[in-house]
Motif scaffolding. Sequence first.
Motif, mmCIF file in Angstrom:
data_model
loop_
_atom_site.group_PDB
_atom_site.id
_atom_site.type_symbol
_atom_site.label_atom_id
_atom_site.label_comp_id
_atom_site.label_asym_id
_atom_site.label_seq_id
_atom_site.Cartn_x
_atom_site.Cartn_y
_atom_site.Cartn_z
ATOM 1 N N MET A 81 -10.535 -33.304 54.219
ATOM 2 C CA MET A 81 -9.683 -33.559 52.976
ATOM 3 C C MET A 81 -8.971 -32.462 52.546
ATOM 4 S SD MET A 81 -11.340 -35.210 49.371
ATOM 5 C CE MET A 81 -11.846 -36.853 50.041
ATOM 6 N N ALA A 82 -8.096 -32.823 51.900
ATOM 7 C CA ALA A 82 -6.934 -31.573 51.525
ATOM 8 C C ALA A 82 -7.570 -30.858 50.487
ATOM 9 C CB ALA A 82 -5.586 -31.960 50.918
ATOM 10 N N SER A 83 -7.099 -29.606 50.552
ATOM 11 C CA SER A 83 -7.486 -28.572 49.365
ATOM 12 C C SER A 83 -6.647 -28.542 48.216
ATOM 13 C CB SER A 83 -7.337 -27.221 49.955
ATOM 14 O OG SER A 83 -5.869 -26.803 50.335
ATOM 15 N N ILE A 84 -7.051 -27.969 47.204
ATOM 16 C CA ILE A 84 -6.197 -27.996 45.875
ATOM 17 C C ILE A 84 -5.145 -26.638 45.735
ATOM 18 C CG2 ILE A 84 -8.002 -28.836 44.547
ATOM 19 C CD1 ILE A 84 -8.446 -26.191 43.121
ATOM 20 N N ARG A 85 -4.282 -26.980 45.155
ATOM 21 C CA ARG A 85 -2.929 -26.231 44.825
ATOM 22 C C ARG A 85 -2.889 -25.841 43.412
ATOM 23 N NH1 ARG A 85 2.184 -27.838 43.646
ATOM 24 N NH2 ARG A 85 1.604 -29.811 44.281
ATOM 25 N N ILE A 86 -3.015 -24.233 43.210
ATOM 26 C CA ILE A 86 -2.923 -24.188 41.873
ATOM 27 C C ILE A 86 -1.499 -23.758 41.334
ATOM 28 C CG2 ILE A 86 -3.495 -22.064 40.243
ATOM 29 C CD1 ILE A 86 -5.936 -23.621 41.248
ATOM 30 N N ILE A 87 -1.208 -24.577 40.134
ATOM 31 C CA ILE A 87 0.151 -24.609 39.632
ATOM 32 C C ILE A 87 0.256 -23.350 38.800
ATOM 33 C CG2 ILE A 87 1.977 -25.874 38.462
ATOM 34 C CD1 ILE A 87 0.584 -28.515 39.705
ATOM 35 N N SER A 88 -0.445 -23.401 37.505
ATOM 36 C CA SER A 88 -0.440 -22.365 36.791
ATOM 37 C C SER A 88 -1.739 -22.072 36.146
ATOM 38 C CB SER A 88 0.562 -22.709 35.650
ATOM 39 O OG SER A 88 0.030 -23.972 34.933
ATOM 40 N N THR A 89 -2.084 -20.790 35.703
ATOM 41 C CA THR A 89 -3.248 -20.393 34.742
ATOM 42 C C THR A 89 -2.769 -19.595 33.491
ATOM 43 O OG1 THR A 89 -4.448 -20.003 36.790
ATOM 44 C CG2 THR A 89 -5.293 -19.182 34.851
ATOM 45 N N SER A 90 -3.483 -20.312 32.391
ATOM 46 C CA SER A 90 -3.006 -19.527 31.099
ATOM 47 C C SER A 90 -4.093 -19.444 30.229
ATOM 48 C CB SER A 90 -1.941 -20.441 30.521
ATOM 49 O OG SER A 90 -2.459 -21.845 30.146
ATOM 50 N N ILE A 91 -4.096 -18.775 29.033
ATOM 51 C CA ILE A 91 -4.903 -18.806 28.091
ATOM 52 C C ILE A 91 -4.624 -19.264 26.816
ATOM 53 C CG2 ILE A 91 -6.020 -17.092 26.399
ATOM 54 C CD1 ILE A 91 -7.182 -17.224 29.304
ATOM 55 N N VAL A 92 -5.595 -20.213 26.325
ATOM 56 C CA VAL A 92 -5.376 -21.095 24.984
ATOM 57 C C VAL A 92 -6.110 -20.567 24.050
ATOM 58 C CG1 VAL A 92 -5.510 -23.405 24.059
ATOM 59 C CG2 VAL A 92 -4.772 -23.035 26.529
ATOM 60 N N CYS A 93 -5.552 -20.228 22.981
ATOM 61 C CA CYS A 93 -6.231 -19.567 21.704
ATOM 62 C C CYS A 93 -6.233 -20.646 20.659
ATOM 63 C CB CYS A 93 -5.523 -18.423 21.221
ATOM 64 S SG CYS A 93 -5.618 -17.077 22.377
ATOM 65 N N ALA A 102 -4.315 -31.948 43.557
ATOM 66 C CA ALA A 102 -4.978 -32.197 45.134
ATOM 67 C C ALA A 102 -3.988 -32.968 45.814
ATOM 68 C CB ALA A 102 -6.338 -32.747 44.535
ATOM 69 N N ASP A 103 -2.990 -32.602 46.230
ATOM 70 C CA ASP A 103 -2.064 -33.449 47.243
ATOM 71 C C ASP A 103 -2.901 -34.167 48.243
ATOM 72 O OD1 ASP A 103 0.011 -32.130 45.728
ATOM 73 O OD2 ASP A 103 -0.128 -30.455 47.233
ATOM 74 N N GLY A 104 -2.574 -35.440 48.222
ATOM 75 C CA GLY A 104 -2.955 -36.261 49.214
ATOM 76 C C GLY A 104 -4.179 -36.915 48.690
ATOM 77 N N VAL A 105 -5.162 -36.618 47.351
ATOM 78 C CA VAL A 105 -6.335 -37.007 47.155
ATOM 79 C C VAL A 105 -6.077 -38.255 45.956
ATOM 80 C CG1 VAL A 105 -8.498 -36.661 46.068
ATOM 81 C CG2 VAL A 105 -7.337 -34.801 47.505
ATOM 82 N N PHE A 106 -6.686 -39.434 46.403
ATOM 83 C CA PHE A 106 -6.547 -40.398 45.395
ATOM 84 C C PHE A 106 -8.001 -40.450 44.720
ATOM 85 C CE2 PHE A 106 -3.665 -41.293 48.817
ATOM 86 C CZ PHE A 106 -2.588 -42.093 48.076
ATOM 87 N N VAL A 107 -7.852 -41.093 43.706
ATOM 88 C CA VAL A 107 -9.239 -41.585 42.779
ATOM 89 C C VAL A 107 -10.207 -42.326 43.555
ATOM 90 C CG1 VAL A 107 -10.132 -43.050 41.146
ATOM 91 C CG2 VAL A 107 -8.092 -41.877 40.824
ATOM 92 N N ALA A 108 -9.887 -42.965 44.479
ATOM 93 C CA ALA A 108 -10.949 -43.998 45.562
ATOM 94 C C ALA A 108 -11.729 -43.022 46.309
ATOM 95 C CB ALA A 108 -9.879 -44.860 46.269
ATOM 96 N N ASP A 109 -10.857 -41.652 46.740
ATOM 97 C CA ASP A 109 -11.386 -40.762 47.530
ATOM 98 C C ASP A 109 -12.737 -40.000 46.947
ATOM 99 O OD1 ASP A 109 -9.654 -41.239 49.589
ATOM 100 O OD2 ASP A 109 -8.158 -39.787 48.713
ATOM 101 N N ILE A 110 -12.698 -39.968 45.543
ATOM 102 C CA ILE A 110 -13.867 -39.368 44.608
ATOM 103 C C ILE A 110 -14.753 -40.304 44.511
ATOM 104 C CG2 ILE A 110 -14.314 -38.278 42.764
ATOM 105 C CD1 ILE A 110 -12.321 -36.966 44.577
ATOM 106 N N ILE A 111 -14.566 -41.512 44.261
ATOM 107 C CA ILE A 111 -15.601 -42.329 43.531
ATOM 108 C C ILE A 111 -16.303 -43.660 44.522
ATOM 109 C CG2 ILE A 111 -14.557 -42.279 41.198
ATOM 110 C CD1 ILE A 111 -13.238 -45.148 41.631
ATOM 111 N N GLN A 112 -15.360 -43.695 45.573
ATOM 112 C CA GLN A 112 -16.062 -44.751 46.612
ATOM 113 C C GLN A 112 -16.831 -43.854 47.771
ATOM 114 O OE1 GLN A 112 -12.711 -47.109 48.139
ATOM 115 N NE2 GLN A 112 -12.296 -47.931 46.261
ATOM 116 N N LEU A 113 -17.059 -42.950 47.696
ATOM 117 C CA LEU A 113 -17.821 -42.181 48.893
ATOM 118 C C LEU A 113 -19.200 -42.223 48.458
ATOM 119 C CD1 LEU A 113 -15.812 -39.118 49.864
ATOM 120 C CD2 LEU A 113 -16.005 -41.456 51.147
ATOM 121 N N ILE A 114 -20.156 -42.212 49.444
ATOM 122 C CA ILE A 114 -21.737 -42.164 49.122
ATOM 123 C C ILE A 114 -21.994 -40.819 48.321
ATOM 124 C CG2 ILE A 114 -23.801 -42.215 49.856
ATOM 125 C CD1 ILE A 114 -23.017 -44.354 52.225
ATOM 126 N N TYR A 115 -21.552 -39.779 48.902
ATOM 127 C CA TYR A 115 -21.691 -38.513 48.256
ATOM 128 C C TYR A 115 -20.646 -37.973 47.816
ATOM 129 C CZ TYR A 115 -25.969 -38.991 51.264
ATOM 130 O OH TYR A 115 -27.217 -39.588 51.622
#
Length: 355
Positions: A1-13, A108-121
């Motif tokens: 399965m694809a890896s994630i890509r960080i777009i931005s990181t910031s601080i929220v006050c 997470a390019d190429g990852v669908f919701v079904a890829d998360i919820i339809q797998l056994i583990y």
Amino acid sequence: MASIRIISTSIVCTASDKQSNFRIELTPWDLRLLLEEYSQKGLLFHKPKSEKQYENTHIQHLKSSLSRTLDLFAPLAGRLATIKHDDNTTSFFIDCNNEGAQFVHAAADGVFVADIIQLIYVPKIVYSFFPLNGVENYEGTYKPLLAVQITELVDGIFIGISINHTVVDATSFWHFVNSWSEISRGCECLSKPAPILERWFLRDKDCPIHLPVLSSEKLNNKRVPPPLEQRVFHFSKENITKLKAKANAEIGTNKISSFQALLSHFCGSLVRNKCIDDPNQEMKFRVIMGVRPRMNPPLPQHNFGNAFQGGTVTMKARELLEQRLGYVALEINKIIAMNTDVDLKRFLGVLDTKP
């Protein structure tokens, strides 16, 4: 399965211009968690149909609503701090200094919701949807106490939340999340009261609590979990209602809760599927319970922080296999009932009575 890509990181006050400079002392409930890892929960949503407009605005909207929510939950925008005492002890407290929460935008390019919820583990990539993985609570002295990661899927969005467990338990965690949700939706009046931020102590002399200085050996001795697969189970409201009714009917009572009935069912299923060779083998199950309503007088549910206790149910494998659902649920009920106001205050170290 694809890896994630960080777009931005910031601080929220916090959204308010007022400077926060108050401190919150930590209780025994909080301090026992210093060497545990941050608490993590995730929320998974499908993207709305108006996807183009959604993508252009939702990140900034989530940041803005989080900032307004931190006005109510100012400790989550702070850091842990320590004071060293002359007797070679240390005290920890929350410094509400508004250094801010971490906010990560990822994809997470190429990852669908079904890829998360339809797998056994649970797929391995889900772990990368959370910030501050593997961080222990004492590290909140120099790391954010709250971190949020918004991960874009092809057709959905995953909101991963990591919170320092010395600052909140599950009750306070969901109080924060539900408040953020309502503020994000533009609710004029929140469904729950604002959190009570000050920690609860019976006596003034009980705080701050002095702890032995944490040795480098303890700090570096991180617990490595076994490489087990994780699975998420879903029980419908109707099935839980049936389990509760069955457990109470079997022992002729009405005091078995939905949680106790479900846990009884789960424990029995676990033992059956483990194929235990020795029927007399002792099985231990850790039960965690919120204790705000168990105190006398009760602590408000919106009391911010940690207020939970654990108990251990010990039974032989054959009991879990042979006894009915209600019998096991009753044993769980007994362990929970043992956590009385007196027992809880004794744990907090503020009663001189002996067990």
